[in-house]
Each structure stands twice: as C-alpha cells, then as structure tokens.
Design an enzyme around this catalytic site. Structure first.
Site, short mmCIF file in Angstrom:
data_model
loop_
_atom_site.label_atom_id
_atom_site.label_comp_id
_atom_site.label_asym_id
_atom_site.label_seq_id
_atom_site.Cartn_x
_atom_site.Cartn_y
_atom_site.Cartn_z
CB VAL A 127 -1.01 -0.01 1.18
CG1 VAL A 127 -0.31 0.07 2.54
CG2 VAL A 127 -1.99 1.14 1.05
N GLY A 128 2.05 1.16 0.64
CA GLY A 128 2.98 2.28 0.65
C GLY A 128 3.59 2.42 -0.74
NE ARG A 146 -5.89 2.64 2.69
CZ ARG A 146 -5.59 3.40 1.64
NH1 ARG A 146 -6.54 3.78 0.81
NH2 ARG A 146 -4.35 3.75 1.40
CB ILE A 147 -3.19 1.16 8.74
CG1 ILE A 147 -3.17 0.29 7.47
CG2 ILE A 147 -2.45 0.46 9.87
CD1 ILE A 147 -1.79 0.06 6.86
CB SER A 174 1.68 7.76 3.65
OG SER A 174 0.80 8.84 3.76
NE ARG A 176 7.11 2.09 3.35
CZ ARG A 176 6.16 1.15 3.41
NH1 ARG A 176 5.83 0.63 4.58
NH2 ARG A 176 5.59 0.71 2.31
CG ASP A 195 6.55 -4.08 11.44
OD1 ASP A 195 7.22 -5.11 11.63
OD2 ASP A 195 5.76 -3.95 10.48
CD GLU A 212 12.13 -1.69 6.74
OE1 GLU A 212 11.70 -2.39 5.80
OE2 GLU A 212 11.40 -1.02 7.45
CG HIS A 219 8.48 -3.75 6.76
ND1 HIS A 219 8.98 -2.70 6.02
CD2 HIS A 219 7.13 -3.71 6.59
CE1 HIS A 219 7.99 -2.06 5.41
NE2 HIS A 219 6.85 -2.66 5.75
CB ILE A 220 6.37 -9.11 10.19
CG1 ILE A 220 6.46 -8.67 11.66
CG2 ILE A 220 7.66 -9.77 9.74
CD1 ILE A 220 6.58 -9.82 12.66
CB SER A 265 0.98 -6.81 5.32
OG SER A 265 2.20 -7.02 4.63
P1 NDP Z 1 -3.80 5.90 4.21
O1 NDP Z 1 -3.49 6.69 2.99
O2 NDP Z 1 -5.19 5.43 4.43
O3 NDP Z 1 -3.36 6.70 5.50
C1 NDP Z 1 -2.23 7.51 5.51
C2 NDP Z 1 -2.40 8.54 6.58
O4 NDP Z 1 -1.21 9.32 6.61
C3 NDP Z 1 -3.57 9.50 6.33
O5 NDP Z 1 -4.43 9.44 7.41
C4 NDP Z 1 -2.90 10.86 6.27
O6 NDP Z 1 -3.64 11.81 6.98
C5 NDP Z 1 -1.61 10.61 7.01
N1 NDP Z 1 -0.66 11.66 6.69
C6 NDP Z 1 -0.23 12.06 5.49
N2 NDP Z 1 0.57 13.14 5.63
C7 NDP Z 1 0.62 13.39 6.96
C8 NDP Z 1 1.27 14.37 7.74
N3 NDP Z 1 2.02 15.32 7.17
N4 NDP Z 1 1.12 14.33 9.09
C9 NDP Z 1 0.37 13.36 9.66
N5 NDP Z 1 -0.30 12.42 8.96
C10 NDP Z 1 -0.16 12.44 7.63
O7 NDP Z 1 -2.79 4.68 4.16
P2 NDP Z 1 -2.84 3.31 5.00
O8 NDP Z 1 -3.43 3.57 6.33
O9 NDP Z 1 -3.41 2.24 4.16
O10 NDP Z 1 -1.26 3.02 5.15
C11 NDP Z 1 -0.45 3.93 5.84
C12 NDP Z 1 1.00 3.55 5.73
O11 NDP Z 1 1.29 2.41 6.52
C13 NDP Z 1 1.50 3.16 4.35
O12 NDP Z 1 1.79 4.30 3.57
C14 NDP Z 1 2.72 2.35 4.65
O13 NDP Z 1 3.85 3.20 4.68
C15 NDP Z 1 2.48 1.81 6.05
N6 NDP Z 1 2.28 0.36 6.07
C16 NDP Z 1 3.16 -0.41 6.81
C17 NDP Z 1 2.97 -1.76 6.89
C18 NDP Z 1 3.90 -2.60 7.68
O14 NDP Z 1 4.11 -3.75 7.32
N7 NDP Z 1 4.47 -2.11 8.76
C19 NDP Z 1 1.86 -2.44 6.21
C20 NDP Z 1 1.02 -1.54 5.47
C21 NDP Z 1 1.23 -0.20 5.42
P3 NDP Z 1 -4.27 13.06 6.20
O15 NDP Z 1 -5.27 12.48 5.26
O16 NDP Z 1 -4.83 13.91 7.24
O17 NDP Z 1 -3.12 13.69 5.49
C1 DGY Z 2 3.03 -1.88 2.65
O1 DGY Z 2 2.16 -2.52 2.03
O2 DGY Z 2 3.27 -0.69 2.41
C2 DGY Z 2 3.77 -2.58 3.74
O3 DGY Z 2 4.83 -1.90 4.22
C3 DGY Z 2 4.04 -4.02 3.49
O4 DGY Z 2 2.85 -4.71 3.41
#
Ligand code: NDP
Ligand code: DGY
Length: 328
Positions: free
Chosen positions: A84-85, A164-165, A217, A245, A269, A274, A293-294, A296
């Site tokens: 998703v990132g 979302r997360i 993000s 991240r 995580d 990494e 980084h686990i 998902s």
């Molecule tokens: P979303 O796009 O739904 O959420 C991202 C959030 O980041 C939004 O709520 C947004 O808020 C916020 N954001 C953006 N800019 C800023 C800022 N300047 N200050 C504070 N908040 C901010 O994405 P997801 O929830 O689906 O995923 C989020 C991230 O989680 C991914 O981008 C990825 O990097 C990470 N991830 C990590 C995983 C892992 O394995 N550890 C697994 C999956 C994802 P706003 O709308 O108000 O800007």
């Molecule tokens: C993502 O999807 O961005 C995670 O970091 C790995 O699932």
C-alpha cells in the site's frame, strides 16, 4: 502499438505468492520474467530485466526511479506494487510518462493493525524481556516491581495518521479501556467519530499521549517528523510505536530519548535501513522492540495482496479499470 498476438512482457522483481502468479499465467496475455528469488533483485539485474517490459511488478524494497523507467523504455504502461505504501516509487516521473500505478490498500489493513496492537502490547508490557528472563535464569521469584510496564486502561492514545490502518488500530485499542483517543494529520476525519477521536495539533498529541502510534504515509512532510524536539515533548512514561515507514523517525534521536530515559519504550516494525544492521545501537536497548517489517505478514493477507497486484497489472496492461489504482 502491440503487435497482434504477441504477448506483453511483464517483469517481476521477486517471486510473489502463488495466488498472483496463477492469475498472471491463466490470463494468457503476457509473458512473465522474474527475479526468481525471495531476496531482492540486485539493481543491475533489475535494470536489465525491466528492458522492454510493458508491466512491472515490484515490491517496497525496489526503488523505481527515472533510471529504472529509462531502462524499461517506452513500452512501460503499468507498475503494480505489492504494497500500500508507494514511497519507493518516483511518482512525479511516473506521472510525467503517463504510466499507471496499482497498489494494495485495504486488503492488508486488518493484518497490519493487528500487528501494531501486538507490538504495542509487547513493548509496553515488556514481553521480549520477560521471555528472555525465563530462558536465561533471570526469573528468581515473583517480585512486586519486576518487569512492570504500562497498561492501556485509562490511557490517552495518540495516532499520527488516522488513515485506513490508523483507524483500524484505534478500533482495536479503544476496547482496552482507552480514555482518550487523539489523532493528528493534515485534516480532521468525519469517520474519527467511530472511535471518538479528537483531532489535535501534533504538539498536543505528543505531549498528552501515553501511547503514540505512527501510521501515516512517508512523504516529504513526514520524513524525520519524530525527532529530538518530538521526543523531548513526550511524557517520560510514554511508549512510542511506529508501523509506517522507518524514515518518519530520526533513529539517532530515538536512541538518545530511549537511552536517556526521556521516553519509556519504543516498538518499531520499520527501520532505516531495512534490515537494520545487527550492531545498530537501538538493538542494544532493552526498552526497544524491533520487528522485521512484518505488519502485513499473514499467509492469507500476502496471498490476497499477490492476487490484487496481479489483477492491477493485468487491468493496466489491458487499459481497463484496475481494482486498486493509485490516483496520480
Ligand atoms: P492511508 O493513505 O489510508 O493513511 C495515511 C495517513 O497518513 C492518512 O491518514 C494521512 O492523513 C496521514 N498523513 C499524510 N501526511 C501526513 C502528515 N504530514 N502528518 C500526519 N499524517 C499524515 O494509508 P494506509 O493507512 O493504508 O497506510 C499507511 C502507511 O502504513 C502506508 O503508507 C505504509 O507506509 C504503512 N504500512 C506499513 C505496513 C507494515 O508492514 N508495517 C503495512 C502496510 C502499510 P491526512 O489524510 O490527514 O493527510
Ligand atoms: C506496505 O504494504 O506498504 C507494507 O509496508 C508491506 O505490506
């Protein structure tokens, strides 16, 4: 223009779970070449392998920049990332060249939220330390203050990035008896009402929270957001968790905050780089729990991500609507 009957070329930077590979083979419209390994493709092989590709299937560990796009050449129509990132993709370059991007939102939200809660509890209640003590003979008897940590009941939790997360994490934490749920980001969210979330400036969140969870993000604005000034505003009993991240955190500043007792503990995580080198100072600290980084990593989630990445790729190649297209 694609010659009639000639299969389109897909380059995959890794062996992906079978769900996705089966979809690609069954479609019968493309020829897949891949870096047939569980390990990342070396840059030189990536630059060679992507030549002439119409579609690129990549992972978060592949930096897709102008050099890769140039190596691919003008055939490249679609990039599908198994994540998703998308901070590993040079979005401006990709957009300029009219290439479409598919990604995997939603399908990994539950797994990542679950892992974040697990990491938070493990860090706050010192589970890795406890497991070590059982194994190394440090467990001498039940002692009143030994291995005490911090509980969620009655606490204030701050979520940085209620996307979302972030929302899925909040929904899981609130039933533990959280008293106040704060969040910060660029804008307030109507859906925050589902967790009784209060939109506050970042400084308020940092200074009032007992637990801070980073789930935003990685962008130019969030890079290095959690730095010395940030940690110095946290309560010294507060716990910091990052599952977004690694680059959102200044790790030297985090090390200082943890080793100097300015904050209670951290659970990560995600790190920079990494993998985190095994001699990294953060790994010497008992109050820092680092996972590889686990977020998902459940079998079913990775299977669904793989299938979605394959469907995005095929739709992009065929000029159709993608199940999950990143709007550039
Ligand atoms: P979303 O796009 O739904 O959420 C991202 C959030 O980041 C939004 O709520 C947004 O808020 C916020 N954001 C953006 N800019 C800023 C800022 N300047 N200050 C504070 N908040 C901010 O994405 P997801 O929830 O689906 O995923 C989020 C991230 O989680 C991914 O981008 C990825 O990097 C990470 N991830 C990590 C995983 C892992 O394995 N550890 C697994 C999956 C994802 P706003 O709308 O108000 O800007
Ligand atoms: C993502 O999807 O961005 C995670 O970091 C790995 O699932």
């Amino acid at each position: 223009m694609q010659a009639v009957g000639k299969p389109m070329k897909i380059y995959s930077t890794r062996r992906i779970p079978p769900e996705g590979m089966e979809i690609l083979s069954a479609a019968g419209v493309c020829e897949v070449s891949l870096w047939d390994s569980d390990e990342p493709v070396p840059r030189s092989d990536l630059l060679r392998g992507v030549q002439g590709a119409h579609g690129l299937l990549c992972l978060l560990s592949d930096k897709v920049d102008a050099e890769v796009l140039d190596a691919a050449g003008p055939n490249l129509k679609v990039i599908s990332t198994l994540s998703v990132g998308f901070d590993h993709l040079a979005i401006d370059e990709i957009k300029k060249r009219g290439i479409r991007v598919g990604y995997t939102p939603d399908v990994l939200t539950d797994a990542t939220a679950e892992l974040t809660v697990a990491l938070l509890l493990a860090t706050a209640r010192r589970l890795p330390e406890g497991v070590d003590e059982v194994k190394n003979g440090g467990w001498s008897s039940w002692k009143p203050l030994w291995l005490c940590g911090y509980g969620l009941s009655g606490s204030t939790v701050g979520v940085i990035g209620l996307g979302r997360i972030g929302l899925a994490i909040a929904k899981r934490l609130v039933p533990f008896g959280v008293k106040k749920l704060l969040y910060s980001g660029r804008s307030s969210k109507s859906y925050a009402a589902e967790v009784n979330g209060e939109f506050v400036p970042l400084d308020t969140l940092v200074s009032e929270s007992d637990f801070i969870v980073v789930s935003c993000s990685l962008t130019p604005e969030t890079q290095g957001l959690c730095d010395k000034a940030f940690f110095s505003k946290m309560k010294n009993t507060a716990v910091f968790i990052n599952t977004s991240r690694g680059a959102v955190v200044n790790q030297e500043d985090l090390y200082e905050a943890l080793s100097g007792g300015h904050i209670a503990a951290a659970g990560l995580d995600v790190t920079t780089p990494e993998p985190l080198p095994t001699n990294h100072p953060l790994l010497t600290l008992k109050n820092c729990v680092v996972l590889p980084h686990i977020g998902s990593a459940t079998y079913s989630t990775r299977g669904v991500m793989s299938a979605l990445a394959a469907r995005n790729l095929l739709a992009g190649l065929q000029g159709a609507d993608m199940p999950s297209e990143l709007r550039l």
